[in-house]
Design an enzyme around this catalytic site. Structure first.
Site, short mmCIF file in Angstrom:
data_model
loop_
_atom_site.label_atom_id
_atom_site.label_comp_id
_atom_site.label_asym_id
_atom_site.label_seq_id
_atom_site.Cartn_x
_atom_site.Cartn_y
_atom_site.Cartn_z
N ASP A 146 0.84 -1.19 0.00
CA ASP A 146 0.00 0.00 0.00
C ASP A 146 0.88 1.25 0.00
O ASP A 146 1.89 1.32 0.70
CB ASP A 146 -0.92 0.00 1.23
CG ASP A 146 -2.08 0.98 1.09
OD1 ASP A 146 -3.21 0.52 0.93
OD2 ASP A 146 -1.82 2.20 1.12
N ILE A 147 0.47 2.25 -0.78
CA ILE A 147 1.27 3.47 -0.92
C ILE A 147 1.24 4.32 0.35
O ILE A 147 2.15 5.12 0.59
CB ILE A 147 0.78 4.26 -2.16
CG1 ILE A 147 1.87 5.16 -2.71
CG2 ILE A 147 -0.50 5.03 -1.87
CD1 ILE A 147 1.57 5.71 -4.10
N ASN A 194 -13.08 -3.22 2.25
CA ASN A 194 -14.03 -2.13 2.47
C ASN A 194 -15.01 -2.06 1.30
O ASN A 194 -14.63 -2.32 0.16
CB ASN A 194 -13.28 -0.80 2.59
CG ASN A 194 -12.36 -0.77 3.80
OD1 ASN A 194 -12.68 -1.33 4.84
ND2 ASN A 194 -11.20 -0.14 3.66
N VAL A 201 -10.91 3.20 -3.43
CA VAL A 201 -10.56 2.70 -4.76
C VAL A 201 -11.60 1.66 -5.14
O VAL A 201 -11.75 0.64 -4.46
CB VAL A 201 -9.14 2.10 -4.79
CG1 VAL A 201 -8.86 1.49 -6.16
CG2 VAL A 201 -8.09 3.16 -4.46
N HIS A 215 -10.25 -5.10 -3.37
CA HIS A 215 -8.91 -5.43 -2.89
C HIS A 215 -9.02 -5.87 -1.44
O HIS A 215 -9.85 -5.39 -0.69
CB HIS A 215 -7.97 -4.22 -3.01
CG HIS A 215 -8.55 -2.95 -2.49
ND1 HIS A 215 -9.44 -2.19 -3.22
CD2 HIS A 215 -8.39 -2.31 -1.31
CE1 HIS A 215 -9.80 -1.14 -2.51
NE2 HIS A 215 -9.19 -1.19 -1.33
N HIS A 265 -7.07 -5.94 2.03
CA HIS A 265 -5.96 -5.38 2.80
C HIS A 265 -5.41 -6.45 3.72
O HIS A 265 -6.18 -7.10 4.44
CB HIS A 265 -6.44 -4.24 3.70
CG HIS A 265 -6.94 -3.01 3.00
ND1 HIS A 265 -6.19 -1.87 2.87
CD2 HIS A 265 -8.12 -2.75 2.40
CE1 HIS A 265 -6.89 -0.94 2.24
NE2 HIS A 265 -8.08 -1.44 1.94
P1 AMP Z 1 -9.76 1.44 0.33
O1 AMP Z 1 -9.86 2.74 1.07
O2 AMP Z 1 -10.20 0.23 1.09
O3 AMP Z 1 -10.46 1.56 -1.03
O4 AMP Z 1 -8.23 1.20 0.07
C1 AMP Z 1 -7.53 1.79 -0.99
C2 AMP Z 1 -6.08 1.69 -0.64
O5 AMP Z 1 -5.32 1.86 -1.83
C3 AMP Z 1 -5.60 2.78 0.34
O6 AMP Z 1 -5.04 2.16 1.49
C4 AMP Z 1 -4.56 3.55 -0.48
O7 AMP Z 1 -3.48 3.99 0.31
C5 AMP Z 1 -4.15 2.53 -1.53
N1 AMP Z 1 -3.64 3.07 -2.77
C6 AMP Z 1 -4.20 4.03 -3.54
N2 AMP Z 1 -3.46 4.25 -4.64
C7 AMP Z 1 -2.41 3.39 -4.57
C8 AMP Z 1 -1.28 3.12 -5.39
N3 AMP Z 1 -1.08 3.79 -6.53
N4 AMP Z 1 -0.40 2.17 -5.01
C9 AMP Z 1 -0.59 1.50 -3.86
N5 AMP Z 1 -1.64 1.69 -3.03
C10 AMP Z 1 -2.52 2.63 -3.38
#
Ligand code: AMP
Ligand code: ZN
Length: 114
Positions: A31-32, A88, A97, A101, A103
């Site tokens: 995760d970024i 989520n 996003v 996915h 986590h």
């Molecule tokens: P959610 O809030 O459950 O949709 O999680 C989305 C996750 O994606 C968050 O923890 C972000 O930090 C992560 N995220 C968004 N863009 C990127 C990216 N380019 N590379 C890695 N993680 C990302």
């Protein structure tokens, strides 16, 4: 596949990511904005917007996500101490996003959810 989806772009290697595992069906990357020492996202290559869009045909894919997260937890050495797997869904679930996915969070004591 969705043109403007960040996770589709990562799966297609159009956007860089710290990829830890990949096969025909899924990709796992750091995760970024990590919320824990281990914070990995396990992501199907197929574009599925939310958990609400899952059907019986995705059962094996969802199982593969969970088993990959389990393997990554073991690789990171957090399996014994413990970890959390979270998906989520939509706004009140905290989804940002809209490509499903899983986590994998671990490496510290996680707080109660809510
Ligand atoms: P959610 O809030 O459950 O949709 O999680 C989305 C996750 O994606 C968050 O923890 C972000 O930090 C992560 N995220 C968004 N863009 C990127 C990216 N380019 N590379 C890695 N993680 C990302
Ligand atoms: Zn996507």
């Amino acid at each position: 596949m969705a043109e403007d989806c960040i996770f589709c772009k990562i799966a297609r290697k159009e956007v860089p990511a710290d990829i830890l595992f990949e096969d025909d069906d899924l990709v796992a990357f750091n995760d970024i904005q990590p919320q824990a020492p281990t914070h990995v996202l396990v992501v199907p290559k197929k574009h599925i917007p939310t958990v609400n869009d899952l059907t019986e045909e995705h059962a094996a894919l969802v199982g593969a996500l969970a088993l990959r997260a389990q393997a990554l937890a073991a690789e990171r050495g957090v399996d014994g101490a413990g970890y959390r797997l979270v998906m989520n869904c939509n706004a009140e679930g905290g989804q940002t996003v809209f490509h499903i996915h899983l986590h994998l969070l671990g490496g510290r004591q996680l707080r109660r959810m809510g």
